[in-house]
Design a protein around this motif. Structure first.
Motif, PDB file in Angstrom:
ATOM      1  N   GLU A 164     -24.672  35.111  18.140  1.00  0.00           N
ATOM      2  CA  GLU A 164     -24.134  35.717  16.922  1.00  0.00           C
ATOM      3  C   GLU A 164     -22.720  35.165  16.733  1.00  0.00           C
ATOM      4  N   ARG A 167     -19.741  38.334  12.852  1.00  0.00           N
ATOM      5  CA  ARG A 167     -20.242  39.552  12.213  1.00  0.00           C
ATOM      6  C   ARG A 167     -19.045  40.073  11.442  1.00  0.00           C
ATOM      7  N   THR A 320     -28.929  39.344   8.124  1.00  0.00           N
ATOM      8  CA  THR A 320     -28.773  38.280   9.113  1.00  0.00           C
ATOM      9  C   THR A 320     -28.998  36.948   8.406  1.00  0.00           C
ATOM     10  N   HIS A 356     -24.287  39.182   9.506  1.00  0.00           N
ATOM     11  CA  HIS A 356     -24.503  38.672  10.866  1.00  0.00           C
ATOM     12  C   HIS A 356     -24.893  37.209  10.752  1.00  0.00           C
ATOM     13  N   ARG A 358     -26.067  34.081  12.607  1.00  0.00           N
ATOM     14  CA  ARG A 358     -26.677  33.877  13.930  1.00  0.00           C
ATOM     15  C   ARG A 358     -27.243  32.471  14.096  1.00  0.00           C
TER      16      ARG A 358
END
Lengths: 788, 159
Positions: A164, A167, A320, A356, A358
């Protein structure tokens, strides 16, 4: 000229096949570069052996990481959040490969065919490691401390980093408190946007040569951001920026991915310096689909607090973003834009979204036309449809209830977008909905669709509303000059990716100078011809370069009038510029053409009249805020229950651009955007096997819409909300064609199925439609099914 | 593998005597050896159609043919479409007037595709034209203006 449907200046050259695209630059003695790419998604590189490649006649050099170990990782151009630094990409794989297609080695040979032969002889031994391909899974260890420290390049040690990369929360109001009141209904929604990207018809390419005589590195084939890339290449090669000349030739489509600084660009420039030969690299299509930025690929989770009349009191969201294997030049741009643009045209007093970003073992991700808005609009508009369905309200009604009112413009949303405070500069969102409904007879469409459904067809009508953004600053400039034969040139730092910017800038100049636009020549995209240019991205050029040209044209007019006043021995107030000449208002026959004035400004004479030599003038335009166009997409679709095919019968777009500099080109931008949006809504997706093997690496498995799949696109351009923050009143047209396509198509498919909320992900596959249609219609297939 | 063979190509009425490897594609030979860079390569696997040219009057993907296979044929590329420097071919003119191109990269392929179709069948109707156009890819225009341009050219060429 502004507002005219002027024919494009670019076309005669392109129609004759006389354009010069990246591959069309040739030099005697050129070398061809070929990249050796990782065949596995994740693994430790045990060895790279180039000896066998070097044994081929005509192979000049072959490099692996050790040969470029002195180069840093590739830097960020936009949204450079510091926590992303450890995830930057090395120019060649550094001990570990992280996606199929990652450059591992590179060879240089006297022909492109030979370079491919040589690349096949490079032996790469990799110990394969497990691939991490699901961004929704819990983060995993990603780069070790040594790699993180190296990639960040901060000079201070960093610990191991997980997948990650960042964030971050974007918010205003008080979401917690709003939900805590217990009043209102909570409506939740999941929305998934598949991984797809711009895929211009021209693959990437670059040709570089160091010209010893001039002490200059000349690079042809650049696009989008030549000035930024020039500075980056100067840093990497140890040259100064003025020694690096980056030239845009013709560009075969941009759409976001093309023109960023990629590993290959660095390698081409470096090789031209080291090998002291012209170096040419032309990407092939398979490489393009593996190596050039992918985009989209987001999973949104929305939770709304809604009042009984459909008013959205609060929105709590997260998403995400599947970043792929590295963070490239865009930094956190897509996640950031998704967040700030998510509320769209609606008030939403309390708002919070958590992004997020990732990493996964896939091709790295970047921007693609309408980045963050295609995704966010799909999620938000799906939510609004669901709210309407759950509350038993009309879909239009809920939108109207939530729109920011025209009286509240300009409307400040207390968050940032692309580093600027977010102020919707102007807009009448209800009016556009009214106009679209009237122009295309929405009630009539609804009635017709309902009648056909009653007759057994699976047809539906749906729409999506959105706000776009355009015209990011901070500054753009232009110079207009008139030569002694009267020929007008606009020289500027703008770039063209094929959108017709030359024509539009010529129209702006022609408007002030009172001449036909095709008497203006536009020179741009060359770092040796103008000092500054931010680039062709974020739909900024009509606003920024257009305004700069307008300012330059006004300054040129003033200078021409001053000189004419001196020559004619009258005051400037007695003169006007029209038809390419300065003339007496009271006696238009007394005139001096721009050519004559230019001759009066030859250096010796110019000194005599106390003017700077030459009939030219610079204009600059600064802007601290973006401008916000807005639009509505609507679609009529028919589903074939037998094959699961979604047939788009009609596609309607309403878009307010403040002022259309050339309506034909605006419509062209919109139609092209819709076609790309349909790709993402119905056909295009980069799919991966569980081990990270990409499954879509040719045009036989990555499906771009053809003339069969794109219906006639009906477009209503409105100019009801000119931008108050630039002299032309213009808002950009480049991205609004694509923004709401997934939203509108999904809405229409839901309607066809008579099952609100059925579609939660795009692309909408035939299998999904088939399954849903079977469930909805039960034993009675729609009439279409019989005809296949 | 770098054995070369001499071949002779007739392109747009000009003779090109070139020396190439047998594995060289016709598209590469036209571009690199004949200097005709108007033929573009968009995929090199026969899907996008950017490299469409006319071989003996028929539209062909130049990336899917070896140059040696083209010996003895009559080849036309986009450079040979316009009658002279002053005038455009009706298909070119229609693409200009109907805004049938943006970046222009796919354009030579579409021009040759449509020119080939209309020379063979000037009365091609819209439905059939859409079928024909669906054999090439364009990423900028959304195709509608390409279709309009093609039909405008059809009208002119059949009238």
């Amino acid at each position: 000229m502004i507002g005219a449907r002027a024919l494009r200046l670019e076309d005669p050259v392109l129609l004759r096949g006389a354009g010069r695209y990246a591959a069309d630059t040739y030099h005697a003695g050129e070398l061809h570069m070929r990249v050796v790419r990782s065949p596995v998604a994740h693994g430790r590189v045990r060895s790279v052996d180039v000896a066998d490649a070097l044994r081929l006649d005509g192979v000049v050099a072959a490099w692996s990481y050790d040969d470029v170990a002195d180069l840093p990782a590739i830097g960020f151009r936009l949204t450079p959040r510091e926590e992303l630094l450890p995830y930057r990409q090395p120019v060649l794989a550094r001990r570990v490969v992280r996606y199929v297609g990652e450059p591992v080695a590179v060879v240089f040979a006297t022909s492109a065919y030979l370079a491919e032969d040589a690349a096949e002889r490079v032996v790469v031994e990799i110990d394969q490691l497990p691939a991490h391909v699901d961004p929704d899974a819990d983060p995993v260890a990603w780069v070790d401390a040594e790699q993180a420290t190296w990639a960040a390049g901060l000079g201070t040690p960093l610990p191991e980093q997980d997948s990650e990369a960042t964030r971050f929360v974007t918010e205003y109001g008080d979401v917690e408190a709003a939900f805590a009141t217990g009043a209102g209904r909570i409506i939740e929604l999941d929305a998934v946007i598949g991984r797809h990207t711009g895929v211009p018809m021209e693959c990437r390419g670059l040709v570089a040569r160091y010209v010893e005589a001039d002490q200059e590195l000349v690079i042809d084939g650049a696009a989008k951001v030549p000035f930024w890339n020039r500075d980056a290449i100067a840093d990497l090669t140890g040259l100064t920026p003025s020694q690096v000349v980056v030239r845009e030739t013709h560009v075969g489509g941009g759409f976001g991915p093309r023109g960023e600084l990629y590993p290959e660009d660095v390698l081409v420039a470096l090789a031209a310096m080291r090998l002291r030969a012209p170096v040419k690299w032309i990407e092939d299509r398979q490489e393009h689909l593996l190596a050039t930025n992918h985009s989209r690929g987001q999973h949104h989770r929305l939770r709304a607090l809604v009042e009984e009349d459909g008013f959205i009191r609060a929105l709590d969201a997260s998403f995400t973003l599947d970043q792929g294997a590295y963070v490239r030049t865009h930094g956190a741009t897509v996640g950031s834009l998704t967040s700030s643009m998510l509320p769209g045209p609606y008030v939403i007093p309390h708002f919070r979204v958590e992004a997020h970003v990732r990493l996964t073992h896939k091709t790295p991700h970047g921007t693609y036309r309408s980045p963050g808005r295609y995704e966010g609009t799909f999620a938000r508009e799906r939510l609004v449809d669901k709210i309407a369905a759950e509350l038993g309200l009309g879909r239009e009604q809920v939108r109207r209830r939530n729109f920011i009112a025209v009286e509240d413009m300009p409307y400040e949303r207390p968050i940032q977008a692309m580093g600027t405070s977010m102020v919707h500069d102007s807009g009448d969102y209800r009016l556009l909905l009214d106009k679209m409904s009237e122009r295309y007879d929405f009630p009539g469409i609804r009635a017709e669709v309902a009648a056909r459904r009653a007759a057994g067809e699976a047809v539906g009508f749906g729409f999506g509303y959105f706000v776009e953004k355009s015209g990011i600053g901070p500054v753009e400039g232009a110079r207009i000059s008139v030569d002694t034969r009267g020929r007008v040139s606009v020289t500027c730092g703008a770039s063209s990716v094929g959108q017709g910017v030359d024509t539009v800038l010529a129209q702006v100049a022609a408007e002030t100078l009172g001449i036909p636009h095709d008497e203006v020549r536009v020179v741009r995209g060359r770092t040796d011809r103008f000092g500054y240019g931010r680039g062709a991205f974020a739909t900024r050029l009509s606003v920024m370069a257009g305004s700069a040209v307008a300012n330059a044209a006004a300054a040129l007019r003033d200078k021409a009038v001053r000189v004419a006043a001196h020559e004619l021995k009258v005051s400037v107030e007695e003169l006007e510029l029209a038809d390419g000449a300065v003339r007496l208002v009271s006696d238009p026959g007394t005139r001096l053409s721009l050519a004559e004035i230019a001759r009066l400004l030859e250096p010796v004479r110019a000194v005599e009249i106390k003017e700077d030599p030459g009939l030219d003038a610079d204009g600059w335009f600064r802007s601290d805020h973006m401008t916000y166009p807005y639009g509505l997409h609507a679609a009529v679709v028919r589903l074939d229950a037998g094959t699961g095919q979604t047939v788009v019968e009609r596609y309607l777009v309403g878009y307010d651009v403040g002022r259309a500099l050339n309506p034909t080109l605006v419509e062209g931008q919109i139609a092209g955007g819709v076609a790309q949006g349909l790709g993402g809504a119905l056909y295009e997706e980069f799919r991966y096997a569980d081990d990270g093997t990409p499954l879509c690496t040719t045009f036989m498995d990555y499906l771009i819409p053809t003339a069969h799949e794109v219906p006639p696109i009906e477009i209503l351009i409105t100019e009801d909300a000119p931008s108050p923050i630039n002299p032309l009143g213009v808002k950009g047209a480049g991205e609004g064609g694509v923004t709401a396509v997934a939203a509108a198509i999904a809405s229409a498919v839901d309607d066809a199925l008579q099952r609100p909320g059925a579609i939660t992900s795009v692309p909408i596959r035939p299998q999904a439609v088939h399954d849903l249609a079977a469930r909805v219609t039960g034993s009675r297939p729609p009439a279409d099914a019989a005809t296949g | 593998m770098s054995q070369t063979v001499p071949i002779r190509l007739y392109v747009n009425g000009d003779r090109h005597d070139i020396e190439i490897e047998p594995r060289r594609t016709l598209a590469d030979a036209l571009r690199d050896d004949c200097g005709l860079t108007g033929t573009h390569l968009g995929c090199e696997h026969g899907v996008c159609g950017a490299c469409t040219i006319l071989v003996d009057g028929k539209p062909v993907r130049a990336c899917l043919m070896f140059a040696v296979q083209a010996e003895g044929t009559s080849i036309r590329t986009v450079e040979g479409l316009a009658p002279d420097d002053q005038q455009l071919h009706p298909v070119q003119r229609a693409f200009w007037e109907k805004h049938g191109l943006q970046c222009g990269f796919c354009t030579p392929g579409f021009l040759m595709l449509v020119a080939g179709q209309l020379e063979e069948k000037p009365d091609t109707d819209e439905e059939e034209m859409r079928d024909v156009l669906s054999s090439n890819l364009c990423r900028c225009t959304g195709y509608q203006n390409i279709l309009k341009a093609s039909m405008a050219a059809a009208e002119e060429m059949s009238g």
